[in-house]
Scaffold this active site. Structure first.
Site, PDB file in Angstrom:
ATOM      1  CG  ASP A  12      -1.911  -1.174   1.197  1.00 19.39           C
ATOM      2  OD1 ASP A  12      -1.844  -2.015   0.276  1.00 19.39           O
ATOM      3  OD2 ASP A  12      -2.717  -1.270   2.134  1.00 19.39           O
ATOM      4  CG  ASP A  54      -6.455   0.013   1.215  1.00 12.47           C
ATOM      5  OD1 ASP A  54      -6.173  -1.186   1.394  1.00 12.47           O
ATOM      6  OD2 ASP A  54      -6.748   0.781   2.140  1.00 12.47           O
ATOM      7  CG  HIS A  56     -11.157   1.182  -0.199  1.00 11.80           C
ATOM      8  ND1 HIS A  56     -11.166  -0.146   0.145  1.00 11.80           N
ATOM      9  CD2 HIS A  56     -10.315   1.786   0.684  1.00 11.80           C
ATOM     10  CE1 HIS A  56     -10.376  -0.339   1.178  1.00 11.80           C
ATOM     11  NE2 HIS A  56      -9.843   0.810   1.523  1.00 11.80           N
ATOM     12  CG  HIS A  73      -8.492   5.303   2.614  1.00 11.47           C
ATOM     13  ND1 HIS A  73      -9.516   5.116   3.523  1.00 11.47           N
ATOM     14  CD2 HIS A  73      -7.905   4.093   2.444  1.00 11.47           C
ATOM     15  CE1 HIS A  73      -9.533   3.840   3.893  1.00 11.47           C
ATOM     16  NE2 HIS A  73      -8.582   3.201   3.242  1.00 11.47           N
ATOM     17  CE  LYS A  98      -4.099  -4.077   1.351  1.00  8.86           C
ATOM     18  NZ  LYS A  98      -4.811  -3.065   2.124  1.00  8.86           N
ATOM     19  CB  CYS A 137      -2.311  -2.523   5.341  1.00  7.60           C
ATOM     20  SG  CYS A 137      -3.996  -1.856   5.247  1.00  7.60           S
TER      21      CYS A 137
END
Length: 185
Positions: A12, A54, A56, A73, A98, A137
């Site tokens: 990340d 990430d 999202h 975020h 993810k 994470c």
């Protein structure tokens, strides 16, 4: 049977987790030279380079607007979700996304990604791990990697914590679970 392999897993290292991002980790950019050196080492050794992120959807369950703990975020295809521009990620790097579902979160690079199966298929037995954030994470990823049976070298100067005062405790917990703590160049 193919020879066992090592791989580099960068967790990340995205704009939203670096200075100026919506969920900036203190001193995050300090890990970039370490991460780039690790990338160079992995490339020279012919090892896989894997970068989790990430990724999202808008209105993700982890966002404060939905009752989650975090500000919005790493929204898919946004500048904040992009890997940091100073990260020298090679074109050949494997990108693992993810937290892609609206109603479930994922802190670990292994959560819902089939990463463990991918690594086994490539005969990886040892991971070198660096990235953000050490106490969220990265911690979850190392715990899952160990649970999946991989040896883990956690690069201590290649990670930073959301809550820096918890950093030593997190390193100790991960070492107690079997992670090998190393210093990167």
């Amino acid at each position: 049977m193919a020879a066992q392999a090592n791989a580099l897993l960068l967790v990340d290292i995205q704009n939203d987790f670096c200075e100026g991002g919506s969920l900036a980790v203190p001193h995050a950019s300090e890990i970039l030279p370490v991460a780039n050196h690790l990338i160079d080492e992995a490339a020279a050794a012919g090892e896989l380079v894997i970068a989790s992120r990430d990724w999202h959807p808008v209105d993700h369950c982890s966002f404060e607007t939905r009752g989650g703990p975090w500000p919005p975020h790493c929204i898919q295809d946004s500048e904040g979700a992009a890997f940091h521009p100073d990260l020298a990620l090679p074109e050949t790097a494997i990108r693992v996304s993810k937290g892609t579902a609206f109603e479930s979160d994922a802190y670990s690079a292994f959560d819902g990604t089939d990463l463990a199966e991918f690594l086994r298929r490539h005969h990886v037995q040892r991971l070198k791990v660096a990235g953000l954030a050490q106490d969220v994470c990265v911690q979850a990823t190392v715990v899952d990697a160990l649970r999946e049976g991989f040896a883990v070298d956690l690069v201590t100067n290649g990670t930073r914590a959301v809550e820096p005062d918890k950093s030593d405790r997190v390193f100790k917990e991960l070492a107690d679970q079997g992670a090998n703590l190393i210093q990167g160049d």
